[in-house]
Design a protein around this motif. Sequence first.
Motif, PDB file in Angstrom:
ATOM      1  N   HIS A 135       0.762  -1.395  -0.182  1.00 39.64           N
ATOM      2  CA  HIS A 135      -0.109  -0.158   0.100  1.00 39.64           C
ATOM      3  C   HIS A 135       0.781   1.473   0.157  1.00 39.64           C
ATOM      4  CE1 HIS A 135      -2.433  -3.174   2.386  1.00 39.64           C
ATOM      5  NE2 HIS A 135      -3.052  -3.256   1.068  1.00 39.64           N
ATOM      6  N   GLU A 136       2.134   1.048  -0.309  1.00 41.24           N
ATOM      7  CA  GLU A 136       2.732   2.513  -0.349  1.00 41.24           C
ATOM      8  C   GLU A 136       2.429   3.451  -1.130  1.00 41.24           C
ATOM      9  OE1 GLU A 136       5.724   4.971   1.117  1.00 41.24           O
ATOM     10  OE2 GLU A 136       5.071   2.944   2.009  1.00 41.24           O
ATOM     11  N   ARG A 137       2.014   3.027  -2.416  1.00 44.02           N
ATOM     12  CA  ARG A 137       1.673   3.979  -3.550  1.00 44.02           C
ATOM     13  C   ARG A 137       0.300   4.939  -2.943  1.00 44.02           C
ATOM     14  NH1 ARG A 137       1.063   0.405  -8.660  1.00 44.02           N
ATOM     15  NH2 ARG A 137       0.166  -0.844  -7.072  1.00 44.02           N
ATOM     16  N   VAL A 138      -0.525   4.267  -2.175  1.00 53.36           N
ATOM     17  CA  VAL A 138      -1.710   4.891  -1.700  1.00 53.36           C
ATOM     18  C   VAL A 138      -1.561   5.402  -0.225  1.00 53.36           C
ATOM     19  CG1 VAL A 138      -3.181   3.801  -3.215  1.00 53.36           C
ATOM     20  CG2 VAL A 138      -2.948   3.070  -1.049  1.00 53.36           C
ATOM     21  N   ARG A 139      -0.412   5.377   0.154  1.00 53.97           N
ATOM     22  CA  ARG A 139      -0.160   6.105   1.708  1.00 53.97           C
ATOM     23  C   ARG A 139      -0.574   7.182   1.709  1.00 53.97           C
ATOM     24  NH1 ARG A 139       5.268   4.774   5.007  1.00 53.97           N
ATOM     25  NH2 ARG A 139       4.774   5.649   6.700  1.00 53.97           N
ATOM     26  N   SER A 152       6.344  -3.700   7.553  1.00 53.98           N
ATOM     27  CA  SER A 152       7.281  -3.416   6.568  1.00 53.98           C
ATOM     28  C   SER A 152       7.172  -4.864   5.625  1.00 53.98           C
ATOM     29  CB  SER A 152       8.821  -3.580   7.283  1.00 53.98           C
ATOM     30  OG  SER A 152       8.998  -4.609   8.055  1.00 53.98           O
ATOM     31  N   THR A 153       6.464  -5.873   6.157  1.00 52.54           N
ATOM     32  CA  THR A 153       6.365  -7.068   5.508  1.00 52.54           C
ATOM     33  C   THR A 153       4.903  -7.727   5.991  1.00 52.54           C
ATOM     34  OG1 THR A 153       7.533  -9.303   5.205  1.00 52.54           O
ATOM     35  CG2 THR A 153       7.592  -8.396   7.436  1.00 52.54           C
ATOM     36  N   VAL A 154       4.451  -8.477   4.969  1.00 49.16           N
ATOM     37  CA  VAL A 154       3.431  -9.100   5.220  1.00 49.16           C
ATOM     38  C   VAL A 154       3.377 -10.453   5.946  1.00 49.16           C
ATOM     39  CG1 VAL A 154       2.080  -8.102   3.400  1.00 49.16           C
ATOM     40  CG2 VAL A 154       3.057 -10.264   2.866  1.00 49.16           C
ATOM     41  N   SER A 155       4.689 -11.128   6.150  1.00 48.62           N
ATOM     42  CA  SER A 155       4.985 -12.477   6.547  1.00 48.62           C
ATOM     43  C   SER A 155       5.400 -12.526   7.962  1.00 48.62           C
ATOM     44  CB  SER A 155       6.018 -13.149   5.553  1.00 48.62           C
ATOM     45  OG  SER A 155       7.246 -12.363   5.433  1.00 48.62           O
ATOM     46  N   ASP A 156       5.795 -11.335   8.613  1.00 50.57           N
ATOM     47  CA  ASP A 156       6.349 -11.445   9.969  1.00 50.57           C
ATOM     48  C   ASP A 156       5.221 -11.556  10.957  1.00 50.57           C
ATOM     49  OD1 ASP A 156       7.509 -11.173  12.655  1.00 50.57           O
ATOM     50  OD2 ASP A 156       9.229  -9.738  11.819  1.00 50.57           O
ATOM     51  N   PHE A 157       4.624 -12.616  11.387  1.00 50.91           N
ATOM     52  CA  PHE A 157       3.536 -12.415  12.222  1.00 50.91           C
ATOM     53  C   PHE A 157       3.638 -11.765  13.441  1.00 50.91           C
ATOM     54  CE2 PHE A 157       5.297 -16.192  13.920  1.00 50.91           C
ATOM     55  CZ  PHE A 157       4.992 -16.389  15.167  1.00 50.91           C
ATOM     56  N   LYS A 158       5.034 -11.786  14.017  1.00 48.17           N
ATOM     57  CA  LYS A 158       5.332 -11.286  15.544  1.00 48.17           C
ATOM     58  C   LYS A 158       5.000  -9.483  15.285  1.00 48.17           C
ATOM     59  CE  LYS A 158       8.139 -15.130  17.086  1.00 48.17           C
ATOM     60  NZ  LYS A 158       9.302 -15.608  17.705  1.00 48.17           N
ATOM     61  N   ALA A 159       6.006  -9.168  14.183  1.00 46.72           N
ATOM     62  CA  ALA A 159       5.750  -7.802  13.863  1.00 46.72           C
ATOM     63  C   ALA A 159       4.295  -7.363  13.672  1.00 46.72           C
ATOM     64  CB  ALA A 159       6.604  -7.561  12.603  1.00 46.72           C
ATOM     65  N   SER A 160       3.414  -8.330  12.890  1.00 50.28           N
ATOM     66  CA  SER A 160       2.113  -7.823  12.765  1.00 50.28           C
ATOM     67  C   SER A 160       1.422  -7.663  14.185  1.00 50.28           C
ATOM     68  CB  SER A 160       1.273  -8.698  11.696  1.00 50.28           C
ATOM     69  OG  SER A 160       1.672  -8.562  10.478  1.00 50.28           O
ATOM     70  N   LEU A 161       1.581  -8.707  14.876  1.00 50.32           N
ATOM     71  CA  LEU A 161       0.735  -8.485  16.248  1.00 50.32           C
ATOM     72  C   LEU A 161       1.331  -7.391  16.951  1.00 50.32           C
ATOM     73  CD1 LEU A 161      -0.979 -10.315  18.164  1.00 50.32           C
ATOM     74  CD2 LEU A 161       1.110 -11.392  19.079  1.00 50.32           C
ATOM     75  N   THR A 162       2.377  -7.229  16.875  1.00 51.01           N
ATOM     76  CA  THR A 162       2.977  -5.947  17.693  1.00 51.01           C
ATOM     77  C   THR A 162       2.378  -4.704  17.132  1.00 51.01           C
ATOM     78  OG1 THR A 162       4.780  -7.041  18.452  1.00 51.01           O
ATOM     79  CG2 THR A 162       5.045  -5.022  18.397  1.00 51.01           C
ATOM     80  N   LEU A 163       2.256  -4.519  15.929  1.00 49.60           N
ATOM     81  CA  LEU A 163       1.911  -3.271  15.348  1.00 49.60           C
ATOM     82  C   LEU A 163       0.262  -3.194  15.588  1.00 49.60           C
ATOM     83  CD1 LEU A 163       2.615  -1.005  13.123  1.00 49.60           C
ATOM     84  CD2 LEU A 163       1.654  -2.556  11.357  1.00 49.60           C
ATOM     85  N   VAL A 164      -0.301  -4.215  15.478  1.00 45.21           N
ATOM     86  CA  VAL A 164      -2.034  -4.208  15.543  1.00 45.21           C
ATOM     87  C   VAL A 164      -2.060  -3.736  17.179  1.00 45.21           C
ATOM     88  CG1 VAL A 164      -4.301  -5.267  15.452  1.00 45.21           C
ATOM     89  CG2 VAL A 164      -2.470  -5.304  13.554  1.00 45.21           C
ATOM     90  N   ALA A 165      -1.279  -4.190  18.005  1.00 46.85           N
ATOM     91  CA  ALA A 165      -1.309  -4.304  19.539  1.00 46.85           C
ATOM     92  C   ALA A 165      -1.026  -2.749  19.827  1.00 46.85           C
ATOM     93  CB  ALA A 165      -0.448  -4.990  20.158  1.00 46.85           C
TER      94      ALA A 165
END
Length: 364
Positions: A135-139, A152-165
């Motif tokens: 989504h960088e183009r529509v940021r 930064s990535t779609v595959s790092d589930f720990k980073a996703s969990l931390t970001l959403v938290a």
Amino acid sequence: MLRSLLLVLGLFAGVLAFVALALLAGMLLFAGAAEANIRADERAGVRTDAAAAAPVVSSASAPRLVTLYQGATDSAVALGVTPIGVVDAWMEKPTYRYLREALDGVEHVGLETQPNLEKVAWLDPEVIVATRFRHERVRPLLEQIAPTRFASTVSDFKASLTLVASATGREDRAEQLLACWDDRVADLRAKIATTLGDAWPQKAAVVRFKSDHVRLYSSGFAGSILEELGFRQPDAAADRSWGMKLTSEENIPALDADVIFVLLEDDPAIHDTYRHWTAHPLWQRLTATRAGRVYEVDTVNWIMGGGILAANAMLDDLYRHYGLAPQALSPSCALGDALGEAPSAVEEPSAIEEPSPTTDEGAA
């Protein structure tokens, strides 16, 4: 006399025109107010639905969240936050089966690769979670709608969990879930090592069959979890970025590993490819084939879901295929019922080729 009469008639006509314009303006204002009230009621309905569906928190304590990639949606559900908007699933459309109960009634805002920004704006979110990869183009447009957090990535589930938290004020719950994850990883790793003895660690190949080629993954969602558990890469996949795309049965030896995890989809052409490759003499010579360690696993759990719920389902698959007793989760580690059901023309050898980022997790 005639001039006076004409003047009076002109003034009267002017008054009538003014009154007509005033009435028209009033009608327009009333219509606008009515439409605004309808939209407000609809948005209130969305809030009510989200609050009713949320397994842990209410809409009063959770921000109005829109998630624009699968790992963020999975993470939100794991954290007990029901988004007000999500993107369509890659498979099992429109929503992965393991998330359907938790996301019942939630609005869909289009594809992960092309979300409907008008619909996102209409939902009036307080925070959006997106990814730079998609989504960088529509940021700039997303940031005009609501504060937006980018993974930064779609595959790092720990980073996703931390970001959403962080975006929803659920940092404590995320830490708890990650601590429970570490416990399960340590338990599974110890049990596999004990069971296999000197045969541990194993080389593991994650192989996805498509209608016209085969993919061997060396990184991404599944690859990172297998590495954390102590599995090693097949020799051919070492230092291969995302992995390899194989278009000829002559490439079968590249799949050689101690264990092969096979990803299939409900597509006759894909099953034809699978039957064709696995009947080949080179497939029969693979180490995993001769050892009886070729396992079909759930594609959604292993590469599509992208979040901690899918990751735990992947651990469940590994416990089962290795015949190990799963670690009993404490109440604080319980992930709810969202994990869902358990799964049930040849070209010349190709060089490594990056697969389309629009088909699945991007590394897939």
